[in-house]
Design a protein around this motif. Sequence first.
Motif, PDB file in Angstrom:
ATOM      1  N   UNK A   1       0.828  -1.196   0.000  1.00 41.54           N
ATOM      2  CA  UNK A   1       0.000   0.000   0.000  1.00 41.54           C
ATOM      3  C   UNK A   1       0.868   1.255   0.000  1.00 41.54           C
ATOM      4  N   UNK A   2       0.199   2.410  -0.180  1.00 41.78           N
ATOM      5  CA  UNK A   2       0.869   3.701  -0.262  1.00 41.78           C
ATOM      6  C   UNK A   2       0.252   4.609   0.796  1.00 41.78           C
ATOM      7  N   UNK A   3       0.765   4.588   2.035  1.00 38.29           N
ATOM      8  CA  UNK A   3       0.145   5.341   3.120  1.00 38.29           C
ATOM      9  C   UNK A   3       0.548   6.810   3.129  1.00 38.29           C
ATOM     10  N   UNK A   4      -0.365   7.650   3.652  1.00 41.22           N
ATOM     11  CA  UNK A   4      -0.082   9.077   3.802  1.00 41.22           C
ATOM     12  C   UNK A   4      -1.030   9.651   4.847  1.00 41.22           C
ATOM     13  N   UNK A   5      -0.757  10.875   5.265  1.00 39.70           N
ATOM     14  CA  UNK A   5      -1.642  11.550   6.221  1.00 39.70           C
ATOM     15  C   UNK A   5      -1.838  12.999   5.789  1.00 39.70           C
ATOM     16  N   UNK A   6      -2.958  13.571   6.201  1.00 37.93           N
ATOM     17  CA  UNK A   6      -3.225  14.988   5.982  1.00 37.93           C
ATOM     18  C   UNK A   6      -3.158  15.775   7.292  1.00 37.93           C
ATOM     19  N   UNK A   7      -3.143  15.058   8.420  1.00 43.07           N
ATOM     20  CA  UNK A   7      -3.035  15.678   9.737  1.00 43.07           C
ATOM     21  C   UNK A   7      -2.056  14.879  10.588  1.00 43.07           C
ATOM     22  N   UNK A   8      -1.553  15.486  11.655  1.00 36.28           N
ATOM     23  CA  UNK A   8      -0.661  14.761  12.553  1.00 36.28           C
ATOM     24  C   UNK A   8      -1.340  13.469  12.994  1.00 36.28           C
ATOM     25  N   UNK A   9      -0.595  12.369  12.914  1.00 37.46           N
ATOM     26  CA  UNK A   9      -1.173  11.048  13.173  1.00 37.46           C
ATOM     27  C   UNK A   9      -0.166  10.174  13.910  1.00 37.46           C
ATOM     28  N   UNK A  10      -0.663   9.436  14.906  1.00 35.73           N
ATOM     29  CA  UNK A  10       0.173   8.498  15.664  1.00 35.73           C
ATOM     30  C   UNK A  10      -0.411   7.107  15.520  1.00 35.73           C
ATOM     31  N   UNK A  11       0.449   6.144  15.185  1.00 34.10           N
ATOM     32  CA  UNK A  11      -0.014   4.765  15.033  1.00 34.10           C
ATOM     33  C   UNK A  11       0.867   3.804  15.830  1.00 34.10           C
ATOM     34  N   UNK A  12       0.249   2.730  16.279  1.00 25.83           N
ATOM     35  CA  UNK A  12       0.992   1.540  16.734  1.00 25.83           C
ATOM     36  C   UNK A  12       1.120   0.637  15.523  1.00 25.83           C
TER      37      UNK A  12
END
Length: 218
Positions: free
Chosen positions: A201-212
């Motif tokens: 996949x090709x992940x991206x964000x438009x806002x600050x994001x935190x992931x486990x």
Amino acid sequence: MLQQALNINLDERVCIDTNKIEWLGSPAEGVLRKPLEKEFAEHGRTTSIVQFMPGSSFPEHNHPLGEEIFVLEGVFSDERGDYPAGTYIRNPPGSKHSPFSKEGCTLFVKLDQFDPLDIEPVLIDTKAQQMRPGIGNLEVLSLHSIGTEGSALVFWPAGEKFQAHRHWGGEEILVLDGELKDEHGSYPKGCWLRSPHLSEHFPYVEQDTLIYVKTGHL
């Protein structure tokens, strides 16, 4: 109470918005669960969101193949101490404890998914740790690794993109804050994703994001 297998085919992609599924009961009064993957009713490979209501407890129990916990909200406790939101815990195979919560808490829990040789307990207050630079503008806090398996918190600043990539051994994500996106959809806070071995996949964000994120374990 759940009595049958759920999302146990690791070759299938799974995406669940945990905000939209109902709490189910457990053997302990005041302890609720949202199952995400489940091998058997009360044992075997399990991933779930667990909620302890204020003052609730769970009887002493063993972890034949380990238990991994990330405290999402509140304060989780057992006979060894108190663990506030942001605490990452690994109880190795053969360990046991009697968990409870005085004020209530919400947890991300994975059961019976340890390598039998993964015998070291882990306890990390992630809020007291400093993230390190990752690829691009990502920031990473490593939580655990053994063999091909690795777990981490990853912070994505607004507007960050990551090149299309394959997941050797699969990838699992829980969105802790913000919203992760890729060509398949959008995943706000509370979404759990499991992508199989060699998925892409090709992940991206438009806002600050935190992931486990956990990789290499599927």
